[in-house]
Motif scaffolding. Structure first.
Motif, PDB file in Angstrom:
ATOM      1  N   PRO A   1       9.035  13.918   8.610  1.00  0.00           N
ATOM      2  CA  PRO A   1       9.942  13.316   9.592  1.00  0.00           C
ATOM      3  C   PRO A   1       9.932  14.148  10.879  1.00  0.00           C
ATOM      4  O   PRO A   1       9.934  15.382  10.818  1.00  0.00           O
ATOM      5  CB  PRO A   1      11.309  13.383   8.893  1.00  0.00           C
ATOM      6  CG  PRO A   1      10.983  13.447   7.431  1.00  0.00           C
ATOM      7  CD  PRO A   1       9.709  14.217   7.323  1.00  0.00           C
TER       8      PRO A   1
ATOM      9  N   THR B   1       0.850  -1.183   0.000  1.00  0.00           N
ATOM     10  CA  THR B   1       0.000   0.000   0.000  1.00  0.00           C
ATOM     11  C   THR B   1       0.888   1.236   0.000  1.00  0.00           C
ATOM     12  O   THR B   1       1.706   1.425   0.919  1.00  0.00           O
ATOM     13  CB  THR B   1      -0.931   0.031   1.223  1.00  0.00           C
ATOM     14  OG1 THR B   1      -1.797  -1.101   1.181  1.00  0.00           O
ATOM     15  CG2 THR B   1      -1.773   1.302   1.220  1.00  0.00           C
TER      16      THR B   1
ATOM     17  N   LYS C   1       1.305   5.238   0.356  1.00  0.00           N
ATOM     18  CA  LYS C   1       0.580   6.236   1.146  1.00  0.00           C
ATOM     19  C   LYS C   1      -0.008   7.356   0.289  1.00  0.00           C
ATOM     20  O   LYS C   1      -0.938   8.031   0.703  1.00  0.00           O
ATOM     21  CB  LYS C   1       1.493   6.834   2.210  1.00  0.00           C
ATOM     22  CG  LYS C   1       2.698   7.586   1.642  1.00  0.00           C
ATOM     23  CD  LYS C   1       3.596   8.129   2.742  1.00  0.00           C
ATOM     24  CE  LYS C   1       4.816   8.840   2.153  1.00  0.00           C
ATOM     25  NZ  LYS C   1       5.687   9.392   3.214  1.00  0.00           N
TER      26      LYS C   1
ATOM     27  N   HIS D   1      13.608   1.903   4.954  1.00  0.00           N
ATOM     28  CA  HIS D   1      12.545   1.290   5.756  1.00  0.00           C
ATOM     29  C   HIS D   1      12.617   1.728   7.226  1.00  0.00           C
ATOM     30  O   HIS D   1      11.579   1.887   7.879  1.00  0.00           O
ATOM     31  CB  HIS D   1      12.644  -0.232   5.667  1.00  0.00           C
ATOM     32  CG  HIS D   1      12.192  -0.776   4.353  1.00  0.00           C
ATOM     33  ND1 HIS D   1      12.558  -2.025   3.892  1.00  0.00           N
ATOM     34  CD2 HIS D   1      11.411  -0.250   3.368  1.00  0.00           C
ATOM     35  CE1 HIS D   1      12.015  -2.242   2.711  1.00  0.00           C
ATOM     36  NE2 HIS D   1      11.311  -1.179   2.368  1.00  0.00           N
TER      37      HIS D   1
ATOM     38  N   ASN E   1      13.840   4.601   8.437  1.00  0.00           N
ATOM     39  CA  ASN E   1      13.773   6.039   8.693  1.00  0.00           C
ATOM     40  C   ASN E   1      12.632   6.754   7.976  1.00  0.00           C
ATOM     41  O   ASN E   1      12.499   7.974   8.111  1.00  0.00           O
ATOM     42  CB  ASN E   1      15.101   6.694   8.302  1.00  0.00           C
ATOM     43  CG  ASN E   1      16.240   6.264   9.189  1.00  0.00           C
ATOM     44  OD1 ASN E   1      16.416   6.800  10.280  1.00  0.00           O
ATOM     45  ND2 ASN E   1      17.013   5.275   8.730  1.00  0.00           N
ATOM     46  N   SER E   2      11.821   6.022   7.221  1.00  0.00           N
ATOM     47  CA  SER E   2      10.707   6.670   6.515  1.00  0.00           C
ATOM     48  C   SER E   2       9.570   5.679   6.339  1.00  0.00           C
ATOM     49  O   SER E   2       9.736   4.477   6.590  1.00  0.00           O
ATOM     50  CB  SER E   2      11.167   7.174   5.142  1.00  0.00           C
ATOM     51  OG  SER E   2      11.246   6.102   4.206  1.00  0.00           O
ATOM     52  N   ASP E   3       8.425   6.185   5.901  1.00  0.00           N
ATOM     53  CA  ASP E   3       7.301   5.297   5.572  1.00  0.00           C
ATOM     54  C   ASP E   3       7.165   5.140   4.060  1.00  0.00           C
ATOM     55  O   ASP E   3       6.121   4.711   3.558  1.00  0.00           O
ATOM     56  CB  ASP E   3       5.997   5.812   6.189  1.00  0.00           C
ATOM     57  CG  ASP E   3       5.656   7.229   5.765  1.00  0.00           C
ATOM     58  OD1 ASP E   3       6.440   7.836   4.996  1.00  0.00           O
ATOM     59  OD2 ASP E   3       4.602   7.747   6.195  1.00  0.00           O
ATOM     60  N   ALA E   4       8.223   5.504   3.325  1.00  0.00           N
ATOM     61  CA  ALA E   4       8.230   5.312   1.879  1.00  0.00           C
ATOM     62  C   ALA E   4       8.580   3.873   1.544  1.00  0.00           C
ATOM     63  O   ALA E   4       9.256   3.176   2.306  1.00  0.00           O
ATOM     64  CB  ALA E   4       9.229   6.260   1.222  1.00  0.00           C
ATOM     65  N   ARG E   5       8.124   3.422   0.395  1.00  0.00           N
ATOM     66  CA  ARG E   5       8.556   2.145  -0.165  1.00  0.00           C
ATOM     67  C   ARG E   5       9.664   2.417  -1.186  1.00  0.00           C
ATOM     68  O   ARG E   5       9.796   3.526  -1.703  1.00  0.00           O
ATOM     69  CB  ARG E   5       7.386   1.439  -0.846  1.00  0.00           C
ATOM     70  CG  ARG E   5       6.213   1.141   0.081  1.00  0.00           C
ATOM     71  CD  ARG E   5       6.590   0.217   1.221  1.00  0.00           C
ATOM     72  NE  ARG E   5       5.430  -0.238   1.967  1.00  0.00           N
ATOM     73  CZ  ARG E   5       5.077  -1.506   2.109  1.00  0.00           C
ATOM     74  NH1 ARG E   5       5.815  -2.467   1.568  1.00  0.00           N
ATOM     75  NH2 ARG E   5       4.012  -1.836   2.810  1.00  0.00           N
TER      76      ARG E   5
ATOM     77  N   ALA F   1       5.597   8.460  -1.994  1.00  0.00           N
ATOM     78  CA  ALA F   1       5.206   7.136  -1.504  1.00  0.00           C
ATOM     79  C   ALA F   1       6.176   6.053  -1.914  1.00  0.00           C
ATOM     80  O   ALA F   1       6.340   5.057  -1.208  1.00  0.00           O
ATOM     81  CB  ALA F   1       3.808   6.795  -2.015  1.00  0.00           C
TER      82      ALA F   1
ATOM     83  N   ASP G   1      10.706  -3.413  -2.206  1.00  0.00           N
ATOM     84  CA  ASP G   1       9.257  -3.599  -2.137  1.00  0.00           C
ATOM     85  C   ASP G   1       8.617  -3.780  -3.509  1.00  0.00           C
ATOM     86  O   ASP G   1       7.454  -4.193  -3.597  1.00  0.00           O
ATOM     87  CB  ASP G   1       8.608  -2.373  -1.476  1.00  0.00           C
ATOM     88  CG  ASP G   1       9.168  -2.081  -0.101  1.00  0.00           C
ATOM     89  OD1 ASP G   1       9.020  -2.939   0.782  1.00  0.00           O
ATOM     90  OD2 ASP G   1       9.767  -0.995   0.078  1.00  0.00           O
TER      91      ASP G   1
END
Length: 784
Positions: A755, A417, A419, A493, A495-499, A454, A579
Motif C-alpha cells: 500500500p 485472477t 495476484k 476492493h 483500498n487493495s488489489d486483493a480479492r 491474493a 469475488d
C-alpha cells in the motif's frame, strides 16, 4: 563391561569399535553369521554430514572410508526422453562389503573380538554379558523373542524392488523412469566403487504381476530389466549377488518402528536393538546405513557422558533411546514421504507432470529439501526452474530480471485472477452481534487485504440463526447482514488489489456452543443470556461426548429448508460483491456430517455408500452453483482424512473431489479432521499437503493446501512441485496481517506491491533484512 554385538553389520561393528576406543578394558565381541570378510550387498549411501560425524569419533576408519568412497553432487533424471540434472546434493557411495571390511579391520586393530560363522538364536546364549546389542537386521530374532516388550510395528509396503549391480559407471545419482504397456518402472542408480554401480529396479505390485515377474526367477528378472533399461545400460549387463539364481529376488520393503528399544532379560543382561532391527528407512533417501552408524555414535556418547560401567547401562540406554527417537522418526517420516512418492509416482506424477516439474517433485519428495534449500544446492538450476514455472503461469518476464518465486505467480480461475498463490484462511472470530459483521470485521479483513495475500476469506458465515456455531458467528440470512458484508467488500476492493471470498456453512451438531475463549465446543450455559437452539445433522450425534447436546437427524423437509437457506445466502453474497464462494463441507459441520461414515448412519438414500452420502451435499452445491454468478469461482472445503478407523480416508477424498468437480466446483480446499473427537492426527510441517497433492493429481482438479504452512519456503515448495495451486495460511495471518509482505521481504523478492501509505516501511524492512543477512554471513565466516 562385557559387550556382545549380535550381527556384524554397520551398527554392531561401529558400536564395538567406538566402545573399545572409549575404554580398551571393555570385553567386546561381534558375532557374525557369515564368513570372515564375506558379506552381501552392492553399494550403500550416506551423506557428507554423516561422514563428518564419523570423522569426529574415529578418524582412522573415516579416513579409510573416504579413500574408498565415491562422492558425487549431482542428481540426474531420465524421464520422457529428457535428461535433467541438478547439483550440490552431496552423497557418499561405498560398497557395503568394503565398508564392513574397513570396520572389521578397525575392530581387529583395537582389540574387538570378531566371531564368524556363528548363528545366534537367542540373547540367552550370552548370559554373562552386561550389554547385548542386537544388530541382527530386519528379521531380528532377538526382537522377535522379546516382541511383547519391543512392540515392533512392521508394515510391508506394496512396491516390488530388486537390488542389482552393473559395470556401467555413472557420475551422478541417477533416476530412470520407463513406461511400459502395463505401467511405470523406476531405477535408482549410483556408482559405489571404481568399477561398479548399484542398480535398484522398482515398480508397483500390479505392474510387476502384469509382466509375469511373479513367475520369473532371478535370471529371468535380470534379463527383463536389461531389456527394459537397455538404452541406459548401453550394452552393459546387470548382476545379482544372490548365491543362486533360482527363485525370485524381488522384495517388498518393510518399515519397522519399535516402541521400546531396550530391556533387561531374564539373565540380567541389558539388550538393545540397533540399526535395522529397531528401525528401517526406505532406500529412496538412503538413510539405513546413516541411522545404524549414528545409533552407535549416540549410545557411545551417552556412555561417555554418564559413565561406561555396568551400573550406568540403564540410564545410558534410556537417554540414548530418547535422544535417537526424535531424529529417527524425523528421518523415517522423510523416508516414508519419499517411499510413498515412488509408490504412486507412476499413476500420480509420471502421466501428468512435465519433466521440469517432475524433477522438482522428485528432489523435494521427502519434504526435507525445501525450495530455499534447493537454491543453496544449485542456484542456477532452481532459478531456471522458477522461470519455467512463471512462464507457464503466464508471466512475461525480462530475462535480465530476477526470477519470480512460484508463490508470487498469478493464478486464474474463471474470470478471477489472483495476484499470487497465498490465501488468508477463513478463521472464526466469534465477534458478530445477531450475525451482523461490524467494525471489527472491517478492520480484521481489511488489514489482511492490505497485507499482500491474493485472496482474503471471511470466516464460515451461517445461512440461518440455527446454523451458527456460536451466538457470535456471522450470518447471511437477512438483508441487514448482506449490507454489512457489502461495506467490507467495497472497502477491500477500494483500498487493495486483493480479492475477497465468502465461505458459507452450517454448524450441524457442532452448533449452539460458547465462543472459543469461553469454552470451545461446550454448550451455551443453561442460565446464560443466550439460549441454546436445536441441532441438526445427518444422524443423531453428540459431538462432545457427555457435553454437547444431541442433534436430530434431518428430515426431507429440513433438507429443503437448509438447501434454500444456502441458496438465499449465496444470492446475498453475490449482491454484496464477493469475488469467490466456498461451500464448507468439512470439519464435522452439517454437510460434512453427511459425507463421513462416522457421523452418517442413515439407512435411507442419503446414507450407506459414498454415493449416497454425497447425495445431499451435492444437492446443496448444485443449487448454490446455479445462483452463484457463472463467471465467478466456487470452491469446496472437505476433510480429506477423518483420522479415525472407519472414517473417510484420502482415497474417499479423491472420489468426493471428483463428484464436486463434476457438479461444477473449480477447486477443492483440502483440510482434514475435526469430524470426531476420537481422531488421532499425525501433525507436522505441511502435514495436510499430501492430501491436497493426491486430490489434485488423481481427481484432476485444482486444490488449496492448508495446515502448518508458516513460511514462504513452504508455499514455494508446495506450489513449485504442483502439490497444490494455492496455499491457505491461517495462524501466521492472525499473528501478522502483513505475513505475505514480510515473507516476500525475507526471501529478497522486492517487487511485491505495498500500500502506498506503507512504502517507507517496505524500504526499511528490506534494508534491515539485508543487513541481518550480511551480519549472519559474517558471523558464520568468523566461526568457520
Amino acid at each position: 563391561m562385557k559387550i556382545v554385538c549380535i550381527g556384524g553389520g554397520p551398527a554392531g561393528l561401529y558400536f564395538g569399535l567406538l566402545m573399545k576406543r572409549l575404554n580398551p578394558a571393555h570385553d567386546i565381541s561381534v558375532i557374525e553369521r557369515n564368513r570372515p570378510y564375506d558379506t552381501f550387498g552392492w553399494g550403500v549411501v550416506f551423506s557428507d554430514a554423516t561422514m563428518e560425524h564419523m570423522r569426529r569419533w574415529d578418524g582412522p576408519s573415516a579416513d579409510a572410508i573416504q579413500e574408498a568412497f565415491n562422492h558425487w553432487d549431482d542428481i540426474e533424471l531420465r524421464f520422457k526422453g529428457r535428461r535433467l540434472r541438478s547439483g550440490g546434493h552431496g552423497f557418499v557411495g561405498i560398497a557395503r562389503k568394503r565398508l564392513l571390511n574397513i570396520l572389521q579391520a578397525r575392530c581387529e586393530e583395537v582389540g574387538v573380538k570378531l566371531v564368524f560363522e556363528r548363528e545366534v538364536e537367542s540373547d540367552a546364549e550370552f548370559a554373562d554379558a552386561d550389554l547385548i546389542i542386537a544388530s541382527d537386521g530386519i528379521n531380528s530374532r532377538i526382537r522377535a523373542r522379546h516382541a511383547q516388550v519391543f512392540q515392533p510395528d512392521i508394515v510391508t509396503r506394496p512396491n516390488r524392488y530388486i537390488w542389482l549391480g552393473t559395470r556401467r559407471l555413472y557420475d551422478a545419482f541417477t533416476f530412470d523412469f520407463v513406461r511400459t504397456e502395463h505401467g511405470w518402472f523406476q531405477a535408482h542408480i549410483y556408482k559405489f566403487d571404481r568399477d561398479t554401480s548399484t542398480f535398484i529396479v522398482e515398480c508397483p505390485e500390479a505392474v510387476w504381476r502384469a509382466h509375469g515377474l511373479d513367475r520369473a526367477d532371478t535370471a529371468q528378472s535380470i534379463a527383463f530389466c536389461e531389456r527394459l533399461f537397455a538404452d541406459n545400460l548401453q550394452g552393459e549387463k546387470l548382476m545379482s549377488n544372490a548365491r543362486h539364481l533360482r527363485g525370485s529376488a524381488w522384495l517388498n520393503f518393510q518399515r519397522i518402528v519399535c516402541a521400546q528399544w531396550w530391556l533387561r532379560n531374564e539373565h540380567g543382561s541389558h539388550v538393545a536393538l540397533m540399526g535395522d532391527a529397531v528401525h528401517t528407512a526406505h532406500f529412496a533417501i538412503g538413510s539405513g546405513t546413516k541411522l545404524a552408524l549414528e545409533d552407535a555414535i549416540e549410545l557411545t556418547r551417552q556412555f561417555q557422558l554418564l559413565g561406561d560401567t555396568p551400573e550406568h547401562i540403564p540410564a545410558a540406554l534410556q537417554a540414548w533411546q530418547e535422544a535417537r527417537r526424535i531424529e529417527t522418526l524425523r528421518l523415517q517420516n522423510a523416508a516414508w514421504n519419499a517411499m510413498e512418492w515412488f509408490e504412486v509416482c507412476g499413476e500420480r506424477y509420471c502421466e501428468h507432470l512435465q519433466p521440469e516439474q517432475f524433477m522438482y517433485s522428485l528432489l523435494t519428495r521427502s519434504q526435507r529439501i525445501s525450495h530455499e534449500n534447493l537454491r543453496l544446492r544449485d542456484r542456477a538450476w532452481l532459478e531456471g526452474y522458477e522461470r519455467w514455472f512463471a512462464a507457464r503461469a503466464g508471466v512475461d518476464r525480462d530475462p535480465t530480471l530476477p526470477a519470480v518465486p512460484p508463490m508470487f505467480t498469478p493464478f486464474k480461475v474463471r474470470s478471477v485472477t489472483l495476484k499470487n498463490r497465498v490465501i488468508v484462511s477463513p478463521m472464526a472470530q466469534y465477534s458478530c452481534v445477531d450475525g451482523v459483521p461490524g467494525d471489527y470485521h472491517l478492520v480484521h479483513l481489511g488489514a489482511r487485504a492490505l497485507g499482500g495475500a491474493a485472496l482474503v476469506c471471511a470466516e464460515m458465515t451461517c445461512t440461518s440463526p440455527d446454523a451458527r456455531i456460536t451466538p457470535g458467528c456471522p450470518g447471511l440470512w437477512n438483508d441487514e447482514q448482506g449490507v454489512a458484508w457489502q461495506r467490507i467488500v467495497d472497502w477491500v476492493h477500494a483500498n487493495s488489489d486483493a480479492r475477497i471470498a465468502m465461505q458459507l456453512g452450517h454448524s450441524g451438531a457442532k452448533g449452539s456452543t460458547r465462543r472459543a475463549w469461553d469454552g470451545i465446543d461446550l454448550p451455551l450455559p443453561a442460565d446464560g443470556p443466550e439460549p441454546n437452539w436445536p441441532l441438526l445433522s445427518a444422524s443423531p450425534q453428540q459431538y462432545l461426548a457427555g457435553g454437547s447436546a444431541w442433534s436430530r437427524a434431518m428430515t426431507r423437509e429440513d433438507m429443503d429448508r437448509v438447501r434454500d437457506d444456502f441458496v438465499a445466502a449465496a444470492r446475498r453474497a453475490a449482491q454484496a460483491g464477493f469475488d469467490w464462494l466456498e461451500l464448507h463441507c468439512a470439519h464435522g459441520y452439517l454437510l460434512s456430517s453427511f459425507l463421513s461414515p462416522l457421523t452418517n448412519r442413515r439407512e435411507d438414500e442419503y446414507g450407506g455408500s459414498l454415493a449416497n452420502r454425497l447425495r445431499y451435499p451435492l444437492e446443496v452445491f448444485r443449487a448454490v452453483r446455479a445462483v452463484w454468478p457463472a463467471h465467478l469461482p466456487m470452491s469446496v472445503r472437505i476433510s480429506a482424512h477423518d483420522w479415525v478407523p472407519g472414517g473417510n480416508t484420502p482415497a474417499e477424498a479423491v472420489d468426493i473431489a471428483k463428484a464436486f468437480k463434476a457438479a461444477g466446483a473449480d477447486l477443492i480446499d483440502v483440510s482434514s479432521g475435526q469430524v470426531s473427537k476420537d481422531e488421532q492426527v499425525t501433525f507436522g510441517r505441511m502435514f495436510q499437503t499430501p492430501f491436497a497433492d493426491r486430490v489434485r493429481q488423481e481427481a484432476g482438479i485444482a486444490t488449496i493446501a492448508v495446515g502448518a504452512i508458516s513460511e514462504a519456503d513452504h508455499v514455494n515448495s508446495i506450489i513449485a512441485a504442483g502439490r497444490a495451486d494455492l496455499c491457505a495460511v491461517a495462524r501466521p495471518h492472525l499473528a501478522n496481517p502483513a505475513w505475505t509482505l514480510l515473507e516476500a521481504a525475507k526471501i529478497g523478492f522486492t517487487e511485491v506491491a505495498w500500500p502506498k501509505q506503507y512504502l517507507a516501511g517496505k524500504r526499511q524492512l528490506e534494508n534491515n533484512l539485508a543487513r541481518e543477512k550480511v551480519q549472519a554471513a559474517q558471523g558464520a565466516a568468523v566461526k568457520a
